[in-house]
Design an enzyme around this catalytic site. Structure first.
Site, PDB file in Angstrom:
ATOM      1  N   VAL A 151       0.835  -1.200   0.000  1.00  7.78           N
ATOM      2  CA  VAL A 151       0.000   0.000   0.000  1.00  7.78           C
ATOM      3  C   VAL A 151       0.869   1.250   0.000  1.00  7.78           C
ATOM      4  CG1 VAL A 151      -1.651   1.334   1.366  1.00  7.78           C
ATOM      5  CG2 VAL A 151      -1.984  -1.112   1.073  1.00  7.78           C
ATOM      6  N   ILE A 169       2.531   1.828  -3.607  1.00  7.45           N
ATOM      7  CA  ILE A 169       1.647   2.102  -4.745  1.00  7.45           C
ATOM      8  C   ILE A 169       0.838   3.367  -4.480  1.00  7.45           C
ATOM      9  CG2 ILE A 169      -0.276   1.230  -6.121  1.00  7.45           C
ATOM     10  CD1 ILE A 169       2.299  -0.315  -6.527  1.00  7.45           C
ATOM     11  N   GLU A 211      -2.188   4.695  -4.721  1.00  4.83           N
ATOM     12  CA  GLU A 211      -3.535   4.222  -5.075  1.00  4.83           C
ATOM     13  C   GLU A 211      -4.396   5.291  -5.725  1.00  4.83           C
ATOM     14  OE1 GLU A 211      -2.293   4.144  -2.024  1.00  4.83           O
ATOM     15  OE2 GLU A 211      -1.815   2.037  -1.681  1.00  4.83           O
ATOM     16  N   ASP A 270      -6.139  20.358 -42.070  1.00  2.79           N
ATOM     17  CA  ASP A 270      -6.853  20.550 -43.317  1.00  2.79           C
ATOM     18  C   ASP A 270      -6.947  22.047 -43.584  1.00  2.79           C
ATOM     19  OD1 ASP A 270      -8.427  19.705 -45.547  1.00  2.79           O
ATOM     20  OD2 ASP A 270     -10.222  20.299 -44.443  1.00  2.79           O
ATOM     21  N   ASP A 328     -12.469  18.358 -41.063  1.00  2.73           N
ATOM     22  CA  ASP A 328     -13.908  18.498 -40.917  1.00  2.73           C
ATOM     23  C   ASP A 328     -14.697  17.594 -41.852  1.00  2.73           C
ATOM     24  OD1 ASP A 328     -13.311  19.699 -43.300  1.00  2.73           O
ATOM     25  OD2 ASP A 328     -14.242  21.633 -42.843  1.00  2.73           O
ATOM     26  N   ASP A 382     -11.335  13.109 -43.875  1.00  3.04           N
ATOM     27  CA  ASP A 382     -10.367  13.282 -42.795  1.00  3.04           C
ATOM     28  C   ASP A 382     -10.482  12.199 -41.728  1.00  3.04           C
ATOM     29  OD1 ASP A 382      -9.354  15.722 -43.836  1.00  3.04           O
ATOM     30  OD2 ASP A 382     -11.070  16.781 -43.018  1.00  3.04           O
ATOM     31  N   ASP A 437      -2.982  13.635   0.961  1.00  5.55           N
ATOM     32  CA  ASP A 437      -2.338  13.993  -0.306  1.00  5.55           C
ATOM     33  C   ASP A 437      -3.361  14.220  -1.410  1.00  5.55           C
ATOM     34  OD1 ASP A 437       0.253  14.236   0.315  1.00  5.55           O
ATOM     35  OD2 ASP A 437       0.917  12.343  -0.527  1.00  5.55           O
TER      36      ASP A 437
END
Length: 918
Positions: free
Chosen positions: A300, A303, A305, A347, A656, A660, A757
């Site tokens: 724990v 990592i 989390e 384009d 557009d 494309d 944190d």
């Protein structure tokens, strides 16, 4: 009449296919009819159509099946960080630490759910392509026109097209009457294409030049026609694009690659640390329960989390900020990806330019005038040859030319909700808008003029003309058309208020037209003729001679006013801009030069035909030196994107149109236009510009860079805490005699990682950009999160805080306080150490801390985190959950003071010694 079959179709019609050597636009009508065993007048029989439908299948694009909900959710659990936590939860259940187990499981589910909700918004590109297909069409079967479902069309069917028709399949035109088709979604060209039935001999012509063909999903803007279907379903140009989209590889974004790489590093680090500690515990005679508890604590601690959750939330906040700036991020990871972009492939039409034709130059009475303005707004200034502004109504030759143009036009300028648009042809609309800038409209002119006869444009005459009668009952012929055609019919011209012999000025007029062409301006000439009443019954071909040339228009689809500055901003940020367009190379080069995409008219360009001559290695060798690609196809765009990516470029592709879409999907980030973009482009893109403004990309780049900085700030903050936690536990194993004691309980570590944190880290997500964020060069695509000495800062500060945490813990133990009391003191030391550290983590590029008051959210987050953490020490429910115990207020104040020392001391050393890696 029925045409005889060729050898291939005498017995049974073969599958009609074209090859590269015999494309259908090179077939004449008779050859095509023989090839498809059809009748160019009567069409197919119903029986034959049913046989072909069974052979070729319905005229539909193939469907793709999305991922089911449950497999999609389970896929989120493949995150390596979550897998490690999952085993930790199982182990907690096994040793009956149920609170730990449920807490870790909840973290896993929260992370997976957030990721699932984002990925659940799957791509619908194929659905958008299907929506573009016409549901009904006119087909001739057994000699009778029938309105059938487009899905029932087969190769060889004879179809009828008229204004407003969405073309249901690819087809070779058999008969046309003033036919014009809007193919901009496929080719990128803004003007409708004038079509005819003439056989083309060059088999290498690209789609935009195949003027005797029409293609599925394009639309008829003018005229009508009949055509023989040559391709249906996936055998159409749109079907080919659909195949390209299905086969396009969607690569991991740079952020995903970095998180994956970091996850592997963290997992290996966690496994090695756990293995070492478990081995030490085994040799020191620790019980299995204590070793398991220690292993869980270390896993724990090693990592972060909260990383997947916090990254998702930070990206979500960034996406919200982008949306306020008119950039809609469809995928959260694309928010950061744009910040690491090194090349933007754009384009031209509708992206860099306005997709609204405008008159920029007018040659009249022997002088060239300039016109400005934006789009179809009837606002703009006229300038003389010395570029001084003039009032249009004071320039009589100009006013006369504009009046002639407005009368000799079928296009209307309309206003709706304060927005102006045109109904008709874009090029013709440009001169109507130019007239409106001089307060001239056709509606007003009709109060003084009567239009008696109109001769529409046709492909043989290449001009349009009208006969009008003025307020003095005098008849006039006003003519509009291509300059070379018009000038061949002119005997006179007006110059400085006089009518002069055109022969003397013919060379000058041709030079003007050629110069406009060199500037990539499309040209239209205006001429007139005074008519007698006896001439009014003459045909147009007889009247359209002995003309007097009035002037020549220079027309262009101009750059967006803000786009040029946006290109410059991209260059300043180290981002290259590449124009990829289906338009002609001279037009593309002129726009690129005007927008500073290229430095000179001699800059190298590459056309689609030239690109066909290059293999992949040759394209790879030259692609980084090319900034303008013209007359390209969807396959070309894909090759260009792949070649740039082979150079480790992070490629953003804007567009557009339907053409494309494959490149939008293949690029590292696809950017579609929200207003003018097709549904296919929007569905294929990662980012949609809601205002169709290229400048918005620059804003999004800055936002992406800011977000990446803030993610790295969180990583610095989180991993510094992880190093502190792990080192505090390791110090206990290494330095305590006898069976080691846990410096921190597993749920204390979870609390530090997710709350003390996590809350301030969210506030880091809204931290403003540093001053130099748009002056830096783009990050390398393979750059680690730990680049630029970040790993050094994390390890040094983490070890110092870990040592302090252990020192507080062991001091309390040595003074005969309980383990719970000592753990609580260590818990408070670590929390406040991290809260002080977060202010130093706000910058990477300066030696000094940023003004803490520039981010009020961070101040509130730190205060809230501190209050919540202290409450877990003094409230009974917090003590039960985390295993804390109430400590003396004096001790709390002491550990808060001690917690500030690492940040104050290390920051002071960094500032005094000017050490960037500290």
């Amino acid at each position: 009449m029925s045409l005889a079959h060729n050898d291939q179709t005498n017995s049974e019609p073969s599958k009609p296919e074209q090859t590269e050597s015999t494309p259908f636009f090179t077939h004449d009508i008779e050859q095509l009819s023989q090839h498809f065993a059809t009748d160019s007048i009567l069409g197919l029989s119903q029986d034959e159509a049913e046989k072909r439908l069974a052979q070729h299948g319905p005229n539909q694009l193939s469907e793709t099946h999305g991922v089911a909900i449950i497999p999609l959710f389970l896929r989120q659990l493949k995150n390596p960080l979550l897998i490690v936590l999952f085993f930790g939860a199982l182990l907690s259940f096994y040793i009956q630490h149920y609170v730990d187990a449920f807490a870790i499981t909840a973290i896993i589910l929260i992370n997976a759910t957030i990721s699932f909700m984002q990925e659940f918004k799957a791509q619908r590109s194929m659905d958008a392509l299907r929506d573009m297909a016409a549901p009904k069409c006119w087909v001739k079967r057994d000699g009778e026109w029938q309105n059938l479902a487009a899905a029932d069309l087969v190769p060889g069917d004879l179809i009828k097209l008229e204004t407003g028709t969405i073309i249901p399949a690819d087809a070779r035109l058999v008969e046309t009457v003033q036919l014009q088709i809007d193919e901009s979604a496929l080719t990128g060209e803004s003007d409708p294409v004038r079509k005819n039935t003439q056989t083309l001999n060059d088999p290498s012509l690209i789609l935009a030049d195949q003027v005797n063909m029409c293609f599925m999903s394009t639309s008829v803007t003018h005229g009508y026609a009949t055509a023989i279907v040559t391709g249906t379903g996936m055998n159409t140009e749109v079907g080919h694009i659909a195949e390209l989209m299905e086969s396009s590889e969607q690569r991991l974004t740079p952020l995903q690659q970095r998180i994956k790489s970091m996850s592997h590093i963290l997992i290996w680090a966690a496994l090695i640390i756990v293995a070492v500690i478990m081995a030490m515990g085994f040799f020191q005679g620790m019980s299995l329960v204590n070793m398991s508890s220690t292993g869980i604590s270390l896993a724990v601690a090693a990592i972060p989390e909260g990383l997947p959750t916090v990254v998702t939330i930070v990206l979500t906040l960034g996406a919200y900020q982008m949306m306020r700036s008119n950039a809609l991020a469809k995928h959260l990871t694309s928010v950061e990806t744009l910040g690491s972009t090194t090349i933007i492939c754009s384009d031209k039409t509708g992206t860099l330019t306005q997709n609204k034709m405008q008159v920029q130059k007018i040659w009249v009475a022997g002088e060239t005038l300039r016109v400005d303005g934006v789009g179809y707004e009837p606002k703009g200034q006229f300038y003389d040859k010395d570029d001084q502004p003039i009032e249009a109504h004071t320039h009589k030759p100009l006013m006369k030319m504009l009046k002639m143009s407005a009368l000799c036009s079928d296009t209307r300028l309309v206003e709706s909700n304060g927005q102006h648009s045109i109904h008709g042809l874009p090029t013709e609309g440009a001169i109507v808008v130019a007239a409106a800038k001089a307060k001239i409209t056709k509606e007003q002119l009709l109060n003084d003029y009567d239009i008696e006869v109109s001769f529409p444009f046709d492909s043989s005459r290449k001009m349009m003309s009208v006969i009008v009668r003025d307020e003095d009952n005098q008849a006039w012929l006003y003519v509009k058309g291509a300059p070379d055609v018009i000038m061949n019919r002119c005997d006179y011209m007006t110059r400085h208020g006089e009518t002069v012999n055109f022969t003397h000025y013919q060379e000058e007029a041709h030079d003007v037209a050629n110069e406009f062409g060199r500037q990539a301006l499309r040209t239209l000439a205006i001429a007139y003729r005074k008519l007698s009443d006896s001439e009014l019954e003459s045909p147009d071909t007889a009247l359209e001679t002995e003309l007097t040339l009035k002037g020549i228009y220079g027309i262009i689809d101009p750059p967006r006013p803000e786009a040029t500055q946006a290109v410059i901003d991209c260059h300043n940020a180290g981002i290259g801009v590449v124009m990829i367009t289906g338009d002609h190379v001279e037009t593309a080069k002129a726009i690129a030069l005007q927008m500073h995409i290229i430095d000179s008219a001699e800059s190298p360009t590459l056309t689609g035909a030239e690109l066909n001559e290059l293999d992949d290695q040759q394209l790879y060798n030259c692609v980084k030196n090319i900034r303008v690609f013209a007359r390209v196809t969807p396959e070309h765009k894909l090759r260009i994107v792949h070649a740039l990516q082979a150079h480790q470029e992070v490629v953003a592709m804007t567009g557009d149109g339907v053409n494309d879409a494959p490149a939008l999907r293949t690029a590292d980030i696809g950017v579609a236009m929200g207003m003018s973009g097709t549904g296919v482009a929007k569905e294929s893109a990662d980012l949609i510009l809601l205002d169709d403004n290229f400048k918005t990309i620059v804003t999004a780049v800055q936002e992406g860079r800011r977000i990446y900085d803030n993610i790295r700030k969180f990583i610095r903050q989180a991993l510094t805490a992880n190093v502190s936690e792990v080192s505090a536990l390791l110090f206990a194993f290494a330095l305590i005699n006898g069976e080691p004691l846990l410096t921190l309980a597993p749920l204390m570590i979870l609390w530090v990682n997710l709350v003390s944190d996590g809350i301030p880290a969210l506030a880091l997500g809204v931290d403003g950009a540093e001053n130099d964020v748009m002056k830096r060069q783009p990050r390398l695509s393979n750059e680690s999160f730990f680049a630029n000495h970040l790993s050094h800062r994390i390890i040094i500060r983490g070890l110092v805080m870990g040592a302090l945490t252990y020192a507080v813990f062991i001091t309390a133990i040595n003074q005969d306080y309980s383990q719970e009391y000592a753990q609580t003191l260590a818990f408070m030391t670590l929390i406040f150490g991290q809260l002080f550290h977060i202010f130093d983590a706000r910058t990477f590029t300066t030696l000094y801390q940023r003004n803490p008051f520039s981010n009020p959210a961070l101040l509130w987050a730190v205060a809230g985190s501190a209050a919540l953490s202290v409450s877990m020490v003094y409230w009974s429910w917090g003590q039960t959950l985390l295993g804390t115990t109430a400590i003396e207020v004096e001790h709390l104040l002491i550990v808060i003071g001690l917690s500030a020392l690492p940040t104050l001391i290390l920051s002071g050393i960094k500032q005094v010694l000017k050490v960037k890696w500290l």
